[in-house]
Design an enzyme around this catalytic site. Structure first.
Site, mmCIF file in Angstrom:
data_model
loop_
_atom_site.group_PDB
_atom_site.id
_atom_site.type_symbol
_atom_site.label_atom_id
_atom_site.label_comp_id
_atom_site.label_asym_id
_atom_site.label_seq_id
_atom_site.Cartn_x
_atom_site.Cartn_y
_atom_site.Cartn_z
ATOM 1 N N GLU A 95 -42.638 -37.788 -4.994
ATOM 2 C CA GLU A 95 -42.663 -38.141 -6.417
ATOM 3 C C GLU A 95 -43.266 -39.537 -6.560
ATOM 4 O O GLU A 95 -42.634 -40.528 -6.214
ATOM 5 C CB GLU A 95 -41.249 -38.119 -6.994
ATOM 6 N N GLU A 103 -39.282 -44.786 -1.256
ATOM 7 C CA GLU A 103 -38.733 -43.896 -2.284
ATOM 8 C C GLU A 103 -39.687 -42.788 -2.717
ATOM 9 O O GLU A 103 -39.254 -41.726 -3.138
ATOM 10 C CB GLU A 103 -38.317 -44.686 -3.529
#
Ligand SMILES: *[C@@H]1O[C@H](CO)[C@@H](O)[C@H](O)[C@H]1NC(C)=O
Ligand SMILES: *[C@@H]1O[C@H](CO)[C@@H](O)[C@H](O)[C@H]1NC(C)=O
Ligand SMILES: *[C@@H]1O[C@H](CO)[C@@H](O)[C@H](O)[C@H]1NC(C)=O
Length: 482
Positions: free
Chosen positions: A316, A327
């Protein structure tokens, strides 16, 4: 005493089996914080092609739930933290949420919703207690609304917790208990879950243990028989997942809820953005985990099958990088649905199946002009602007593109911005610095991406941002000079 303990264990195993039902295959987390998400129908096909039977979502997106209709896939729907306040303070809001986001899909649409995740790691210490007063009331209101809608037996509530809601005062799981500052709150939540036959959900991240502590023994993060395991009164812990999980079991047991079922809501390893986030470690961790999972092996206290959701399905590129550059790289698949490495989920013999029918933009990249002057005072603001508005998390020390030189770095940043903005001409207009090329600038380790096509609405939503590039660079430069 001895007998009572044995009886307790027997009842425990029985109850866990009863409450969780059959633990049916591995689950995956499907997050959608992407500039260019794959169409929901494409992702559902990926899930099916890979034999994945359970999915965990972070909200209740109706396009996604529609795509999951009659797919046979079990669903955990999520409620984002920013809705907790409203749901805690209004029974009607909770009823409306359940009616629109659960009942409608279950009854008419045939979506197999099994759980509602109320909030997501609401007690993370970085939230400074923001959600401490609203999580339990929101949980209670959603549960009441479920019962009122007649779905109380079919759909269970839970709260995915960060693993730091409990801790051990030593390295032994048996010294585990809930965090002192939220001890009473945790007990109230655990009691409520127990009363409603609902599971405790916890996200466990061995990668974070390694990331936060330079002295953490690397092999203890994996499942290859760490050489100096922890002996906890005869129970042997040779990996941090087991130790962490059983610290929770002890915390529950000590407070009278030793038979509460546990779901591991997130487990996985990222592949980029940090020296320990790489393909090799991710494969080692995920395959190590899957091998145990497929063998039905649990932890020393709960040896039976684990119920778990891998984190995560797809990268993402819009996730916050406040926790770290890794992340944006948790996927088993890249943003475009290509598998990153060989991983057997037990359903197929030859690894992961990628997304099918994905269409890409043309084979064009935005790079630094060969003639560009690196001493230009446009360089710093340009790269800064590009990276702030696109994704440069693969640049940096010991990451996939960490080996690029200065020119390579600049090209990477420009291309990232150009691709995130759908290769629109004005997104490759870094003053005097950039040019569009059809020669792939990728190196063996560092991939310069080509973006995937998404629906044209995207252009209209973002035209302002794209148009403003030259102005922003100018303003940035101006402020810096001041
Ligand atoms: C249903 O869920 C979506 C996505 O999380 C949210 O935006 C919407 O407000 C919810 N609907 C209701 C009625 O609460
Ligand atoms: C939490 O507190 C710290 C320090 O007081 C502050 O910097 C941070 O912005 C706060 N975070 C939130 C989510 O409120
Ligand atoms: C490339 O960019 C990264 C991230 O901005 C930086 O850490 C690194 O030092 C740069 N490398 C070179 C050679 O400039």
């Amino acid at each position: 005493m001895g007998f009572a303990k044995f009886k307790g264990c027997f009842v425990l195993v029985f109850c866990v089996g009863l409450l969780v039902g059959s633990v049916s295959g591995i689950g995956v987390n499907w997050g959608t914080q992407s500039s260019h998400p794959l169409p929901p129908s494409t992702v559902v096909k990926m899930l099916k092609d890979n034999g994945i039977q359970k999915v965990k979502l972070f909200d209740a997106d109706s396009d996604i739930l529609d795509a999951l209709k009659k797919s046979g896939i079990q669903v955990m729907v999520g409620i984002p933290n920013d809705m907790l306040y409203t749901l805690a303070n209004s029974v009607q809001a909770a009823e409306k949420w359940v009616s629109k986001n659960i009942s409608a899909h279950v009854s008419s649409g045939g979506v197999d919703i099994r759980y509602i995740a109320v909030g997501n790691e609401p007690f993370l210490s970085t939230y400074n207690g923001t959600f401490e007063s609203t999580t339990l009331p929101a949980l209670q209101n959603i549960q009441s609304a479920l019962i009122k809608s007649g779905l109380g037996n079919q759909v269970k509530v839970t709260v995915p917790m960060n693993a730091d809601v409990y801790l051990s005062s030593s390295d032994k799981p048996s010294d585990g208990d809930f965090r002192p500052d939220i001890h009473d709150l945790m007990l109230q939540i655990v009691k409520f879950l127990s009363q409603n036959n609902a599971p405790f959900t916890v996200n466990i991240y061995p990668f974070i243990s390694l990331y936060l502590d330079a002295n953490f023994p690397v092999d203890f993060a994996f499942f290859n028989g760490f050489q100096t395991p922890i002996n906890d009164n005869g129970r042997i812990y040779d990996n941090v997942l087991d130790a962490n999980h059983d610290t929770l079991v002890w915390a529950l047991q000590k407070n009278g809820f030793g038979n509460l079922p546990i779901i591991v809501g997130e487990i996985g390893w990222p592949t980029d953005g940090n020296r320990n986030a790489n393909i090799q470690y991710a494969q080692r961790f995920n395959q190590g985990f899957m091998s145990r999972f497929l063998a039905g092996k649990g932890t020393p206290i709960r040896p039976g099958p684990i119920d778990a959701y891998l984190f995560s399905l797809i990268d993402e590129d819009s996730k916050s990088i406040q926790p770290g550059n890794f992340e944006r790289h948790w996927g088993m698949f890249y943003f475009d649905g290509k598998p990153k490495y060989l991983l057997s989920l037990g359903t197929r013999t030859n690894g992961l199946v990628g997304a099918s029918g994905v269409s890409y933009l043309p084979k064009k990249w935005c790079v630094l002009k060969p003639s560009a002057n690196l001493n230009s005072d446009q360089v710093a603001p340009s790269v800064s602007y590009a990276c702030q508005n696109a994704d440069c998390t693969s640049l940096g020390y010991e990451t996939s593109c960490g080996g690029l030189d200065v020119r390579g770095n600049l090209s990477y940043a420009f291309n990232s911005y150009y691709q995130v903005n759908d290769q629109i001409d004005s997104a490759c207009k870094f003053p005097g610095l950039s040019v569009v090329t059809d020669n792939d600038p990728s190196t063996p380790n560092c991939k310069f991406i080509i973006m995937i096509q998404t629906d044209s609405a995207y252009y209209f939503r973002n035209w302002r941002r794209i148009w403003s590039l030259p102005i922003m660079v100018f303003v940035f430069l101006f402020l810096n000079v001041m």
